[in-house]
Design a protein around this motif. Structure first.
Motif, PDB file in Angstrom:
ATOM      1  N   GLY A 189       0.725  -1.262  -0.004  1.00 14.48           N
ATOM      2  CA  GLY A 189       0.010   0.127  -0.022  1.00 14.48           C
ATOM      3  C   GLY A 189       0.996   1.170   0.000  1.00 14.48           C
ATOM      4  N   LYS A 190       1.817   1.225   0.766  1.00 20.88           N
ATOM      5  CA  LYS A 190       2.859   2.521   0.963  1.00 20.88           C
ATOM      6  C   LYS A 190       3.517   2.655  -0.410  1.00 20.88           C
ATOM      7  CE  LYS A 190       3.224   2.207   6.035  1.00 20.88           C
ATOM      8  NZ  LYS A 190       3.979   1.972   7.331  1.00 20.88           N
ATOM      9  N   SER A 191       3.844   1.581  -0.890  1.00 19.80           N
ATOM     10  CA  SER A 191       4.554   1.649  -2.293  1.00 19.80           C
ATOM     11  C   SER A 191       3.862   2.032  -3.452  1.00 19.80           C
ATOM     12  CB  SER A 191       5.123   0.093  -2.440  1.00 19.80           C
ATOM     13  OG  SER A 191       5.666   0.091  -3.702  1.00 19.80           O
ATOM     14  N   ALA A 192       2.675   1.284  -3.314  1.00 11.43           N
ATOM     15  CA  ALA A 192       1.663   2.066  -4.597  1.00 11.43           C
ATOM     16  C   ALA A 192       1.330   3.328  -4.316  1.00 11.43           C
ATOM     17  CB  ALA A 192       0.529   0.941  -4.366  1.00 11.43           C
ATOM     18  N   ALA A 193       1.005   3.799  -3.098  1.00 11.84           N
ATOM     19  CA  ALA A 193       0.892   5.260  -2.946  1.00 11.84           C
ATOM     20  C   ALA A 193       1.899   6.135  -3.472  1.00 11.84           C
ATOM     21  CB  ALA A 193       0.679   5.394  -1.517  1.00 11.84           C
ATOM     22  N   GLY A 194       3.190   5.645  -3.112  1.00  8.26           N
ATOM     23  CA  GLY A 194       4.226   6.536  -3.385  1.00  8.26           C
ATOM     24  C   GLY A 194       4.467   6.633  -4.980  1.00  8.26           C
ATOM     25  N   PHE A 195       3.915   5.725  -5.772  1.00 14.28           N
ATOM     26  CA  PHE A 195       4.158   5.947  -7.020  1.00 14.28           C
ATOM     27  C   PHE A 195       2.869   6.512  -7.548  1.00 14.28           C
ATOM     28  CE2 PHE A 195       7.660   3.169  -6.110  1.00 14.28           C
ATOM     29  CZ  PHE A 195       8.494   3.849  -7.068  1.00 14.28           C
ATOM     30  N   GLY A 196       1.787   6.891  -6.807  1.00 14.37           N
ATOM     31  CA  GLY A 196       0.525   7.265  -7.358  1.00 14.37           C
ATOM     32  C   GLY A 196      -0.557   6.220  -7.876  1.00 14.37           C
ATOM     33  N   ARG A 197      -0.440   5.181  -7.536  1.00 14.87           N
ATOM     34  CA  ARG A 197      -1.272   3.874  -8.001  1.00 14.87           C
ATOM     35  C   ARG A 197      -2.599   4.361  -7.121  1.00 14.87           C
ATOM     36  NH1 ARG A 197       2.534   4.140 -11.316  1.00 14.87           N
ATOM     37  NH2 ARG A 197       4.217   2.468 -11.071  1.00 14.87           N
ATOM     38  N   PRO A 198      -3.846   3.873  -7.967  1.00 20.19           N
ATOM     39  CA  PRO A 198      -4.954   3.799  -7.027  1.00 20.19           C
ATOM     40  C   PRO A 198      -5.049   2.631  -6.428  1.00 20.19           C
ATOM     41  CG  PRO A 198      -5.307   3.360  -9.480  1.00 20.19           C
ATOM     42  CD  PRO A 198      -3.828   3.888  -9.465  1.00 20.19           C
ATOM     43  N   ILE A 199      -5.537   2.581  -5.180  1.00 21.06           N
ATOM     44  CA  ILE A 199      -5.602   1.816  -4.094  1.00 21.06           C
ATOM     45  C   ILE A 199      -7.052   1.372  -3.553  1.00 21.06           C
ATOM     46  CG2 ILE A 199      -4.625   0.642  -2.110  1.00 21.06           C
ATOM     47  CD1 ILE A 199      -2.145   2.760  -2.195  1.00 21.06           C
ATOM     48  N   VAL A 200      -7.393   0.063  -3.651  1.00 21.90           N
ATOM     49  CA  VAL A 200      -8.898  -0.003  -2.969  1.00 21.90           C
ATOM     50  C   VAL A 200      -8.891  -0.978  -1.821  1.00 21.90           C
ATOM     51  CG1 VAL A 200     -11.163  -1.478  -3.618  1.00 21.90           C
ATOM     52  CG2 VAL A 200      -9.827  -0.096  -5.387  1.00 21.90           C
ATOM     53  N   LEU A 201      -9.623  -0.599  -0.943  1.00 24.26           N
ATOM     54  CA  LEU A 201      -9.731  -1.498   0.355  1.00 24.26           C
ATOM     55  C   LEU A 201     -11.076  -2.030   0.444  1.00 24.26           C
ATOM     56  CD1 LEU A 201      -8.724  -2.412   3.367  1.00 24.26           C
ATOM     57  CD2 LEU A 201     -10.093  -0.562   3.983  1.00 24.26           C
ATOM     58  N   ASP A 202     -11.013  -3.433   0.902  1.00 22.28           N
ATOM     59  CA  ASP A 202     -12.406  -4.255   0.933  1.00 22.28           C
ATOM     60  C   ASP A 202     -12.311  -4.733   2.318  1.00 22.28           C
ATOM     61  OD1 ASP A 202     -14.427  -5.989   1.129  1.00 22.28           O
ATOM     62  OD2 ASP A 202     -13.877  -6.576  -1.269  1.00 22.28           O
ATOM     63  N   PRO A 203     -13.077  -4.026   3.392  1.00 20.23           N
ATOM     64  CA  PRO A 203     -12.845  -4.429   4.715  1.00 20.23           C
ATOM     65  C   PRO A 203     -13.693  -5.627   4.996  1.00 20.23           C
ATOM     66  CG  PRO A 203     -14.223  -2.554   4.420  1.00 20.23           C
ATOM     67  CD  PRO A 203     -13.714  -2.779   3.070  1.00 20.23           C
TER      68      PRO A 203
END
Lengths: 274, 274, 274
Positions: free
Chosen positions: C77-91
């Motif tokens: 998650g942190k890595s993807a965020a650093g590269f501006g990738r969209p991230i989805v959470l399914d809780p």
């Protein structure tokens, strides 16, 4: 000859131990049953040595790697090798991360594989240390075409010479080779790239075919590759008939392996042997 | 009576916690939904106690064992037992490795199971400490036949007496027994041995039927076994009609459970009660 | 516009990394392929950072949580965020255990999610710290109805304001909202609640749609939700035609996504935009 290889699986019902990923494990188990073999699917290091000894063939698939499953792979691999069982490596996504590439290298150092099956990007990565693929699919730039066929065969033969394994490269054209002879196989359908686990299922089939035909390694791997391609063609026909999609096609693919006879395999095979 | 047992599941929609393997987890979840119950599938030890408390029934399946999942099984089992929930044990491949046999023994020591369901090789192993099966299928030498039926019933009754659990032995003939009464069930079809996870799915069903019928334990287990066998027969008919294989048949099997009515269950049941 | 969003997925074939559960991983991979994207499914912490960097979109699903997979979620998650990738959470099942609720809280603190998708019980739990759901299904008392629609929209908008994420609440009526605009979606069919993994599959689709349409976040999430609902309707029709059950319907659902065109998506969409 191809037909006899399939019939031997049905007659001998070899026990195939799969240390594989949690994404396609169910399909791998069902296709192993479909071809006539019997699957076990454990990846616990606590029982890996025993499973390697008990099984008639071992399939090691790197789909969802963990340190724990890697330990099981090493223990089962060494154990199976000590008892002369055929062992298949499926280096899923070997180029997608450092961890995968290094694990593949460790497995290759420690286990004398009977066959190694992957897409061209995976085989390039583990045969030469290159790391450029994206995810688990082959790079488009890597696709085996009629143009680069000779070069790819040379790469596979060289890798076979260094590992002692039969090398199978899956793609639009499939290559199955040892150091002497090469099958160039033109069965299959592009829809198979839209079904998760076609590669994984093929590796399970390969272990089953090898276990039932220990004296004909190259032919056994080729027969497994042809089975998968031919059943993919048949599944695609059924899919278009009933207007279904990739999930339906996955079911048809396993169903077609279940129904395939030795005679149909002989008749449907499209290959050239050099 | 059998029909009522199924109708109770549909009406009460019990929450069934499955600590199970990654090979057949999806099919187990879908068959739990098909019979009218609601599945949870976690195997984390961090939440095992809470899950054991929250659920209406617990299913423990040894398919892909790890030390971590064994901890979850023990925690969830003790927690569920403390709250009086029915608990099912499926000792998958108990004879296939020392680790499996010892884990089964530990689970039997620590958890008061309501029902134990396996093939004859698994039940022989865990009831007597014998370890001779190959992989996860029953030994051919072990098959329950009309000839050894009496002996097998005696073994199951004895094991029921020692564990307090209803014992279900799956095979060509199914046996469901406590210390007093025995169902001898002749539903089912050989194709079910070609579908991975039929045993696992049946254990999930068994937990659901028990959770919705806590006062009729023997009948609930028998109804689950009959449901599976009857739906296997119906799935086989559909499979031959549409010329499909084991993957298609797996889907039909779950579909038939989804559609089964209490009345159909009554009418299709083939059993003898002693 | 909705149609274009789907067509962009097919054209751009984004690589979607799924850190997900072992129950529905296969269906998630196949639906990702069905919509035109390419899935990777690893959950090893050893490669999580690299996978977060390499992928075009990341889907984090809490279905079968372990400390090990949580580490992978945080790293990826942190890595993807650093590269501006969209991230989805399914809780998944966020309210079913303390471990799940606390993990959801940690993920929300550490990762800037692009979208959060769950049923109403899950979203209530993680937006307000409430813990009352039973298992992984929404509480009946929580169901989104025409009566409590306004209140639910207000809750979702508030949560969007606090997280910066598009919020998607799945149910008989679906809500997709950011702080300004809200899609109220009335596609779907009740049978979808009888298929394990419909929510998980939708979250995989959502990540794919976002990755191919980074500048239209709200519309991309709405298009994914509408795709799932519309294909559920079509799957239900096919299921009744051939008299199948929930397993057949699951296959049809993925098949319908595979066949869906942009034009059909436009025509079949039932929504109101406020």
């Amino acid at each position: 000859m191809l037909g006899e290889i399939l019939e031997n699986v049905r007659e001998r019902t070899p026990l195939i131990q799969n240390i594989t990923n949690y994404v396609t494990a169910n399909d791998c188990a069902n296709i192993t049953l479909a071809c006539g073999a019997s699957p076990t699917m454990s990846d616990g290091e606590e029982e890996a040595e025993e499973m390697g000894r008990l099984c008639d063939g071992l399939n090691i698939n790197m789909g969802t790697l963990h340190p724990r499953s890697v330990k099981a792979m090493l223990l089962a691999g060494k154990s199976a090798a000590g008892f002369g069982r055929p062992i298949v490596l499926d280096p899923v996504g070997a180029g997608a991360s450092t961890y995968r590439r290094e694990t593949a290298e460790e497995l290759l150092r420690e286990i004398p594989f009977t066959a190694i099956r992957g897409n061209i990007s995976e085989i390039k990565t583990i045969s030469g240390g290159r790391n450029s693929s994206k995810g688990v699919d082959a790079d488009a730039a890597d696709a085996v075409t009629e143009e680069n066929l000779e070069k790819t065969i040379a790469l596979a033969r060289d890798f076979s010479g260094r590992t002692g394994a039969v090398i199978a490269i899956s793609g639009a054209v499939d290559i199955v080779t040892d150091t002497k002879n090469t099958y160039i196989i033109r069965n299959g359908h592009p829809v198979m790239a839209k079904i998760t686990g076609c590669g994984c299922m093929l590796s399970s089939l390969t272990a089953a075919y090898l276990a039932a035909n220990p004296d004909r390694k190259l032919e056994a791997v080729a027969a497994a590759v042809i089975t998968m391609g031919l059943c993919g063609e048949k599944a695609y026909e059924k899919m278009t008939e009933e207007n279904s999609g990739n999930a339906g096609c996955r079911n048809h693919l396993i169903d077609e392996v279940y129904k395939l006879t030795g005679r149909e395999l002989e008749r449907g095979a499209k290959y050239e042997l050099r």
